[in-house]
Write an enzyme that holds these catalytic residues in place. Structure first.
Site, mmCIF file in Angstrom:
data_model
loop_
_atom_site.group_PDB
_atom_site.id
_atom_site.type_symbol
_atom_site.label_atom_id
_atom_site.label_comp_id
_atom_site.label_asym_id
_atom_site.label_seq_id
_atom_site.Cartn_x
_atom_site.Cartn_y
_atom_site.Cartn_z
ATOM 1 N N LYS A 199 -7.444 1.988 1.109
ATOM 2 C CA LYS A 199 -6.864 3.133 0.394
ATOM 3 C C LYS A 199 -7.417 3.183 -1.023
ATOM 4 O O LYS A 199 -7.102 2.337 -1.850
ATOM 5 C CB LYS A 199 -5.335 3.067 0.328
ATOM 6 N N GLY A 252 -5.009 -3.833 -9.133
ATOM 7 C CA GLY A 252 -4.320 -2.802 -9.908
ATOM 8 C C GLY A 252 -3.353 -3.435 -10.887
ATOM 9 O O GLY A 252 -3.578 -4.563 -11.350
ATOM 10 N N SER A 253 -2.265 -2.743 -11.149
ATOM 11 C CA SER A 253 -1.342 -3.210 -12.184
ATOM 12 C C SER A 253 -0.482 -4.370 -11.674
ATOM 13 O O SER A 253 -0.209 -4.478 -10.472
ATOM 14 C CB SER A 253 -0.430 -2.064 -12.617
ATOM 15 N N GLU A 255 2.590 -4.676 -12.201
ATOM 16 C CA GLU A 255 3.836 -4.056 -11.718
ATOM 17 C C GLU A 255 3.738 -3.704 -10.225
ATOM 18 O O GLU A 255 4.609 -4.062 -9.418
ATOM 19 C CB GLU A 255 4.013 -2.795 -12.561
ATOM 20 N N GLY A 257 1.494 -4.896 -8.201
ATOM 21 C CA GLY A 257 1.247 -6.167 -7.508
ATOM 22 C C GLY A 257 2.547 -6.789 -7.012
ATOM 23 O O GLY A 257 2.624 -7.305 -5.889
ATOM 24 N N GLU A 274 -5.478 -8.940 -7.579
ATOM 25 C CA GLU A 274 -6.272 -9.004 -8.805
ATOM 26 C C GLU A 274 -5.606 -8.025 -9.760
ATOM 27 O O GLU A 274 -5.647 -6.814 -9.551
ATOM 28 C CB GLU A 274 -7.715 -8.621 -8.488
ATOM 29 N N CYS A 308 -9.836 -4.746 -16.306
ATOM 30 C CA CYS A 308 -8.743 -5.718 -16.262
ATOM 31 C C CYS A 308 -9.067 -6.923 -17.147
ATOM 32 O O CYS A 308 -8.182 -7.584 -17.645
ATOM 33 C CB CYS A 308 -8.475 -6.140 -14.835
ATOM 34 N N GLU A 405 -0.857 -4.895 -21.547
ATOM 35 C CA GLU A 405 -2.188 -4.376 -21.236
ATOM 36 C C GLU A 405 -2.218 -2.881 -21.556
ATOM 37 O O GLU A 405 -1.431 -2.112 -21.015
ATOM 38 C CB GLU A 405 -2.484 -4.601 -19.744
HETATM 39 P P1 NAP Z 1 -1.677 1.081 -9.960
HETATM 40 O O1 NAP Z 1 -0.552 1.998 -9.739
HETATM 41 O O2 NAP Z 1 -1.456 -0.368 -9.897
HETATM 42 O O3 NAP Z 1 -2.815 1.521 -8.886
HETATM 43 C C1 NAP Z 1 -3.660 0.689 -8.158
HETATM 44 C C2 NAP Z 1 -3.659 1.072 -6.683
HETATM 45 O O4 NAP Z 1 -2.371 0.806 -6.117
HETATM 46 C C3 NAP Z 1 -3.912 2.554 -6.424
HETATM 47 O O5 NAP Z 1 -4.649 2.717 -5.243
HETATM 48 C C4 NAP Z 1 -2.503 3.070 -6.260
HETATM 49 O O6 NAP Z 1 -2.409 4.295 -5.590
HETATM 50 C C5 NAP Z 1 -1.858 1.971 -5.483
HETATM 51 N N1 NAP Z 1 -0.406 1.946 -5.535
HETATM 52 C C6 NAP Z 1 0.423 2.466 -6.471
HETATM 53 N N2 NAP Z 1 1.711 2.243 -6.144
HETATM 54 C C7 NAP Z 1 1.708 1.584 -4.971
HETATM 55 C C8 NAP Z 1 2.730 1.073 -4.125
HETATM 56 N N3 NAP Z 1 4.022 1.209 -4.415
HETATM 57 N N4 NAP Z 1 2.367 0.443 -2.994
HETATM 58 C C9 NAP Z 1 1.072 0.285 -2.671
HETATM 59 N N5 NAP Z 1 0.062 0.753 -3.440
HETATM 60 C C10 NAP Z 1 0.376 1.395 -4.572
HETATM 61 O O7 NAP Z 1 -2.376 1.406 -11.320
HETATM 62 P P2 NAP Z 1 -2.356 2.814 -12.114
HETATM 63 O O8 NAP Z 1 -1.002 3.423 -12.071
HETATM 64 O O9 NAP Z 1 -3.487 3.600 -11.626
HETATM 65 O O10 NAP Z 1 -2.644 2.317 -13.587
HETATM 66 C C11 NAP Z 1 -1.561 1.794 -14.351
HETATM 67 C C12 NAP Z 1 -1.987 0.557 -15.078
HETATM 68 O O11 NAP Z 1 -2.413 -0.425 -14.154
HETATM 69 C C13 NAP Z 1 -3.169 0.699 -16.004
HETATM 70 O O12 NAP Z 1 -2.820 1.229 -17.221
HETATM 71 C C14 NAP Z 1 -3.636 -0.708 -16.104
HETATM 72 O O13 NAP Z 1 -2.871 -1.404 -17.048
HETATM 73 C C15 NAP Z 1 -3.378 -1.259 -14.740
HETATM 74 N N6 NAP Z 1 -4.600 -1.268 -13.898
HETATM 75 C C16 NAP Z 1 -5.228 -2.428 -13.705
HETATM 76 C C17 NAP Z 1 -6.378 -2.459 -12.947
HETATM 77 C C18 NAP Z 1 -7.122 -3.729 -12.698
HETATM 78 O O14 NAP Z 1 -8.300 -3.689 -12.408
HETATM 79 N N7 NAP Z 1 -6.475 -4.881 -12.747
HETATM 80 C C19 NAP Z 1 -6.900 -1.293 -12.401
HETATM 81 C C20 NAP Z 1 -6.201 -0.095 -12.594
HETATM 82 C C21 NAP Z 1 -5.056 -0.107 -13.355
HETATM 83 P P3 NAP Z 1 -2.417 5.641 -6.520
HETATM 84 O O15 NAP Z 1 -3.796 5.767 -6.981
HETATM 85 O O16 NAP Z 1 -2.019 6.732 -5.633
HETATM 86 O O17 NAP Z 1 -1.422 5.398 -7.611
#
Ligand code: NAP
Ligand code: MG
Length: 501
Positions: A199, A252-253, A255, A257, A274, A308, A405
């Site tokens: 996804k 991803g985040s 949170e 995770g 990660e 990240c 972050e």
């Molecule tokens: P995110 O919500 O953690 O998104 C990462 C992935 O998880 C996306 O594919 C997202 O889908 C999916 N996701 C979201 N909620 C989910 C759930 N309940 N169950 C399963 N999968 C889910 O990150 P974001 O909202 O795009 O960004 C927010 C913050 O996350 C950023 O500001 C940053 O601090 C952090 N982040 C970290 C990384 C990293 O490389 N470690 C990368 C991106 C963001 P959707 O795209 O539909 O939300």
């Protein structure tokens, strides 16, 4: 779509792809979402919609998992030799490399990153990841183990281990390096013989979908990789909770995770994560300050700070603090902001309006608590999602801008006097993804490398990645490692076999 954009990829391929249909890949067929719904993907430089994409949700995930299960258990995939598997992955790498320009353009437009960066970093790193993992397909070995078994005296045994694929893997990836994150995840899954439901992030689904087409062209059997674009709360959550998924890999985040871990508890699927970071980047006074300044600026500003492992806490030895801060601020001021598709652009927009608001919210919070912006400190312009590269000083350890972050082009510069003080401050974070050290004192560098609680330590460099080098986090930055031979452990089960011999 934004017709004024200049595409240069051969035969206008990127434009043709972006303007085409964007469906879900299930069992080798491109299909609409079961609900019939679509969602928009935007050009973050303008906020304009560039594509409508099929919006997968629970039902599509169910169908995709079922296709992946069949491909794993009984499809042609499970009958391929490891050499054939390796060759398919290598072929995918070749196809991707041959289409570098097209992928770079799609990535730049969907994510906002400069085309020249996508061309030089994202696409070649993805190609390299597939090649590296293609090599592993033939080298995933168990071992023979001499055993004694004290309660069966006189009996000898032959004992050995097999390393077998973990099964059906759900992979959920972010938007900051869309194609590269797909490659980091798919490479080890394919090398070990797993099947996948991927996804992509809602903000950046396009390169993953184009990669799906290339996988078909390469000849991967149907159902080996299924790609379901959609929202995290629906498609992502359904994948993480699915009872027939053996493992979930997430980037991803922190949170989200945590939500993944909770969702995975139902069938106790394996989990690798990660997550976020707040990485310290440390400059000592003994170093060549020009290279430390350039490296520290790039540590935070590369990919607009949407990394990240961004070096977002810049620790500088107090006697050179002013000089280094001034140097990094000067570099920040020289960065040319613009559409990623413009060849003069050094830094594009943040990926979305949500990220723009998030990052600006952090800036407002820091400034209102008494931090000072040496440069930047606000949004850039009023169109698109641009933020000025920012250097903050006068911070303290309690501020949100120091603890959390930000995921934008914002660095907090903090002075220190002794190594002991530095280690305590640098490790004073819930994260542990990466760290940078700039010094010419070799003993100090290695001592510090062992004292910093981080999965990667760069000495006199930053953001150096290689498919062979494991990457991942201590503490709340994650579980497990991406890349290197380490990642293969997360995609395999070990079976012990023994017989009297
Ligand atoms: P995110 O919500 O953690 O998104 C990462 C992935 O998880 C996306 O594919 C997202 O889908 C999916 N996701 C979201 N909620 C989910 C759930 N309940 N169950 C399963 N999968 C889910 O990150 P974001 O909202 O795009 O960004 C927010 C913050 O996350 C950023 O500001 C940053 O601090 C952090 N982040 C970290 C990384 C990293 O490389 N470690 C990368 C991106 C963001 P959707 O795209 O539909 O939300
Ligand atoms: Mg987009």
């Amino acid at each position: 779509m934004a017709t004024a954009l200049k595409f240069v990829a051969p035969e206008n391929k990127a434009k043709t792809f972006i303007e085409g249909k964007h469906q879900i890949l299930i069992n080798g067929k491109w299909v609409e979402a079961a609900s019939g719904k679509t969602f928009p993907s935007y050009d973050p430089a303008t906020g304009e919609v560039i594509a409508q994409v099929a919006e997968g949700d629970r039902e599509d995930i169910n169908r995709a998992v079922s296709a992946a299960r069949t491909a794993f258990e009984s499809g042609p995939w499970s009958r391929l030799t490891v050499s054939e598997r390796g060759r398919l992955i290598w072929k995918l790498a070749d196809l991707l490399e041959a289409n570098t320009e097209e992928f770079a353009e799609i990535e730049s437009l969907d994510n906002g990153k400069p085309l020249k960066v996508a061309r030089a970093a994202d696409i070649p790193l993805a190609v390299d990841m597939f090649r590296y993992m293609a090599g592993w397909a033939t080298k995933i070995e168990g071992s023979t183990i001499p055993i004694s078994v004290p309660y069966t005296p006189g009996t000898r045994y032959l004992a050995y281990t097999l390393r077998e694929p973990v099964g059906v893997v759900g992979q959920i990836i972010p938007w900051n390096f869309p194609l590269l994150m797909a490659a980091w995840k798919l490479g080890p899954a394919l090398a070990t013989g797993c099947t996948v439901v991927l996804k992509p992030a809602e903000q950046t689904p396009l390169t993953a979908l184009r990669l799906g087409e290339l996988m078909q062209e390469a000849g991967f059997p149907d159902g080996v990789v299924n790609i379901v674009p959609g929202y995290g709360e629906t498609a992502g959550a359904a994948l993480a909770a699915h009872p027939d998924v053996d493992k979930v890999a997430f980037t991803g985040s922190t949170e989200v995770g945590r939500l993944i871990v909770q969702a995975a508890a139902g069938n106790l699927k394996k989990v690798s994560l990660e997550l976020g970071g707040k990485s310290p980047n440390v400059v000592f006074s003994d170093v060549d300050l020009d290279s430390a300044v350039a490296g520290s600026a790039s540590a935070i500003f590369f990919n607009h700070g949407q990394c990240c492992c961004a070096g977002s806490r810049l620790f500088v030895e107090d006697k050179v603090f002013d000089k280094v801060v001034e140097g990094v601020a000067k570099k920040a001021e020289k960065i040319k902001l613009g559409s990623g598709m413009d060849s003069n652009t050094d830094m594009g927009p943040l990926v979305s309006e949500e990220q723009l608001n998030r990052v600006c919210g952090y800036l407002d919070s820091g400034l209102s608590e008494g931090a000072k912006a040496v440069t930047g400190g606000s949004r850039h312009g009023d169109k698109g999602y641009f933020v000025k590269p920012t250097v903050l000083v006068n911070t303290n350890d309690d501020m949100k801008v120091v603890r959390e972050e930000i995921f934008g082009p914002v660095v907090t510069a903090i002075p220190f006097r002794t190594s002991e003080e530095l280690v305590a401050k640098a490790n004073n974070t819930e994260y542990g993804l990466a760290a940078g050290i700039w010094t010419h004192d070799i003993q100090k560098a290695h001592r510090l490398a062992s004292q910093l609680r981080a999965g990667t330590v760069w000495i006199n460099c930053y953001n150096i990645f290689d498919a062979a080098l494991p990457f991942g986090g201590y503490k709340q930055s994650g579980w497990g490692r991406e890349m290197g031979r380490e990642v293969l452990e997360h995609y395999t089960e070990v079976k012990s076999v023994c017989t009297p011999a």
